[in-house]
Design a protein around this motif. Structure first.
Motif, PDB file in Angstrom:
ATOM      1  N   GLY A  58      -2.131   1.521  -7.982  1.00 20.98           N
ATOM      2  CA  GLY A  58      -2.946   0.992  -9.075  1.00 20.98           C
ATOM      3  C   GLY A  58      -2.446  -0.368  -9.511  1.00 20.98           C
TER       4      GLY A  58
ATOM      5  N   ASP B 229      -9.656  -3.717  -9.747  1.00 19.54           N
ATOM      6  CA  ASP B 229     -11.036  -3.573  -9.289  1.00 19.54           C
ATOM      7  C   ASP B 229     -11.759  -4.917  -9.181  1.00 19.54           C
ATOM      8  OD1 ASP B 229     -11.183  -0.800  -8.848  1.00 19.54           O
ATOM      9  OD2 ASP B 229     -11.468  -0.413 -10.982  1.00 19.54           O
TER      10      ASP B 229
ATOM     11  N   HIS C 289      -8.066  -3.249  -4.977  1.00 16.58           N
ATOM     12  CA  HIS C 289      -7.863  -1.814  -4.785  1.00 16.58           C
ATOM     13  C   HIS C 289      -8.296  -1.395  -3.386  1.00 16.58           C
ATOM     14  CE1 HIS C 289      -6.805   1.980  -6.619  1.00 16.58           C
ATOM     15  NE2 HIS C 289      -7.962   2.537  -6.276  1.00 16.58           N
TER      16      HIS C 289
ATOM     17  N   ASN D 224      -4.750  -0.739  -0.863  1.00 17.37           N
ATOM     18  CA  ASN D 224      -4.509   0.666  -0.533  1.00 17.37           C
ATOM     19  C   ASN D 224      -4.781   0.960   0.934  1.00 17.37           C
ATOM     20  OD1 ASN D 224      -3.744   2.472  -2.916  1.00 17.37           O
ATOM     21  ND2 ASN D 224      -5.310   1.151  -3.811  1.00 17.37           N
TER      22      ASN D 224
ATOM     23  N   TYR E 170     -12.253   5.237  -2.354  1.00 12.83           N
ATOM     24  CA  TYR E 170     -11.730   3.979  -2.881  1.00 12.83           C
ATOM     25  C   TYR E 170     -12.026   2.786  -1.971  1.00 12.83           C
ATOM     26  CZ  TYR E 170      -8.079   3.585   0.605  1.00 12.83           C
ATOM     27  OH  TYR E 170      -7.445   3.408   1.797  1.00 12.83           O
TER      28      TYR E 170
END
Length: 559
Positions: A17, A201, A224, A228, A407
């Motif tokens: 995050g 985001d 994000h 990730n 995601y």
């Protein structure tokens, strides 16, 4: 009850995050003395501390120009150290980096700069047959008579700043190396203040998908999304700070900047670039000299490396892992890579730009037969389902279209709500257009593109199946199968074959090899021997172009 073709990557490791810039800060603290970036052709060798400082100075320099978070900044260049710096500096400054294909020409450049309203463009002077400076000067002739940072173009009214690589001076352009100079505490404090406002985001990257029809679409990706995805790609390869990854794939594509750079940075590993573009000898030289433990490439790259005349003279014994992706991976090629290049832990990855990009990846400890015949299992924290033409989930072992959710799915195409709705349904499933099948253990196989499937007299032929069989022929170096028009059956299969050097064959020999081994309707009616396949710069074979070429060559008209 029959098990449905739905899988999800439940995982104990949580998603990150954080923004890319904030994450890089932590990596530089943990791995400061470890090598971060090695660029052989530029004689660049920076550890994470040096790399982080250069990224921060460049980010502050971009803000000093007057660029603001959310502004789009294009980069049009071959692989180089500056490209990597721009990737992380734009993220740190809250800017949105726009990847511009090095193969683009005038109209394509103008289209993408206008589509996303770029405020700035960083460009190399030239690459291969493209003179980037001349092309840009043709698009914005006003640059000849303006001071750097004060461009006013009729065609591209948002473009203000043009920044060129190299030491030479060009009217109206900044020099890249000057941007990070003279950065003091005030500029770094401003950068930190901007960083504190950024959200993971936020958009960080726009990549234009080539597509087979229509204008390119700008897939918009967030911190994000790609941070990730890069992390979990590296996890599947079991990367650590001791690994050194050779990256000969293009940076402008996800393969270079996510599977390469972000997989490395999230694990403190070294990014190693062997050249501006792919060259088999440069890769072999670099892997040996830099003691690389990992190597990325599309299948055609691995074929070129394996078939280099001096291949046997190189010490590749430190290679352990890597990724083969970008297009279907022939089983025969994978087997040779594992055996001859010592890459016993090589993985297969599957995905698309719109999903950041990887959705499936094999694990280093999956059985070899599954690593060479499937794309592995679903990535952590993602969902996948296989559906029929009506959108219903099919049972395990049944072919259908692959959809993914989670995601990694992009927010959408920049400035194109209609195309976004076509790709992402109301439940946030991304429709890939790929035909796939998931087995009882969750391993997935790609059987082709929905548009690539050949329907011969009512029989469905998946070109991938026939290609895999033809790779077994000792004279076949590479093969692609496409459908061509046929007045009787609607479509017939055409095998386009590149023979191994010094080999000769004819169509009857190829068809004879198939006879009795595969179903009669799968045996290619047409066999053509070619020197190369039409490809994108990332090494993806353009089957739609190949179909048109073969239809024309065979006098069958076009689709």
């Amino acid at each position: 009850m029959q098990q449905a073709s739905y899988v999800h990557g439940a995982h104990t490791t949580p998603l990150i995050g954080a923004t890319i810039g904030a994450y890089l800060d932590g990596v530089a603290e943990r791995f400061g003395d470890h090598e971060a970036l090695v660029v052989a052709h530029q004689k660049v060798r920076w550890n994470y501390r040096e790399f982080h400082q250069r990224v921060s100075n460049l980010a502050a320099g971009l803000l000093r120009l007057g660029l603001n978070p959310g502004d789009r900044i294009g980069i049009w260049s071959q692989n180089c150290a500056e490209w990597v710096l721009v990737q992380f500096a734009t993220a740190k400054a809250g800017l949105v980096m726009v990847n511009i294909n090095p193969a683009y020409r005038r109209s394509e450049l103008e289209y993408v700069l206008d589509k996303v309203q770029c405020s700035a463009l960083i460009l190399a002077p030239a690459f291969k047959s493209s003179d980037y400076l001349t092309i840009l000067q043709d698009v914005v002739p006003e640059i000849h008579h303006c001071r750097p940072g004060a461009l006013r173009s009729d065609r591209l009214p948002h473009l203000r700043h043009v920044i060129r690589l190299g030491a030479d001076q060009t009217p109206g352009m900044f020099n890249f190396d000057e941007l990070g100079k003279g950065i003091g505490p005030d500029e770094l404090a401003q950068l930190a203040a901007v960083g504190a406002t950024l959200q993971f985001d936020d958009a960080v990257n726009i990549q234009f998908t080539s597509g087979t029809t229509g204008a390119p679409k700008g897939a918009t990706l967030t911190h994000h999304n790609i941070l990730n995805n890069g992390f979990f790609i590296g996890e599947a390869m079991r990367l650590t700070e001791r690994d050194r990854l050779c990256i000969p794939v293009p940076l402008y594509h996800c393969f270079g900047m996510v599977l390469g750079n972000l997989a490395c940075v999230t694990h403190g590993a070294a990014m190693v670039y062997p050249g501006e573009g792919f060259d088999a000898k440069a890769v072999l030289d670099t892997v040996q000299a830099e003691r690389c433990t990992a190597l990325h490439g599309v299948p055609t790259m691995f074929i070129a490396i394996l078939d280099h005349p001096d291949f046997g003279q190189y010490d590749l014994s430190r290679l352990r892992t890597g990724i083969m992706a970008g297009s279907p991976c022939p089983i025969e090629v994978m087997t040779r890579v594992i055996k001859l290049m010592h890459m016993k832990e090589i993985t297969i990855a599957y995905g698309m730009t719109e999903t950041s990009p990887v959705s499936f990846q094999s694990s280093v400890d999956d059985p070899i037969e599954l690593r060479v015949s499937t794309i592995g299992r679903v990535h952590p924290h993602l969902e996948v389902k296989i559906v029929d033409a009506e959108g219903r989930i099919v049972p395990r072992g049944v072919k259908g279209e692959l959809l993914t959710r989670g995601y990694s799915v992009m927010p959408g195409y920049w400035g194109d709500e209609d195309k976004t709705r076509e790709a992402i349904d109301p439940a946030r499933w991304m429709h890939t257009g790929d035909l796939a099948m998931i087995d009882e253990a969750g391993f997935c196989s790609i059987v082709g593109r929905s548009k690539d499937m050949v329907i011969r007299g009512g029989e469905n032929i998946y070109p991938r199946e026939v290609e895999e069989f033809l790779y077994r022929h000792p004279k076949v170096l590479d093969v692609q199968c496409v459908g061509v028009p046929d007045p009787k059956y609607g479509e017939e299969l055409c095998a386009c074959i590149i023979l191994r050097p010094g080999m000769r064959a004819d169509a009857e020999e190829i068809r004879g090899f198939c006879d009795g081994q595969i179903a009669h309707y799968k045996i290619p009616r047409h066999v053509r021997f070619v020197d190369a396949f039409p490809m994108t710069v990332t090494g993806k074979i353009q089957k739609f172009v190949l179909r048109k070429q073969m239809s024309t060559d065979l006098g069958l008209g076009t689709e």
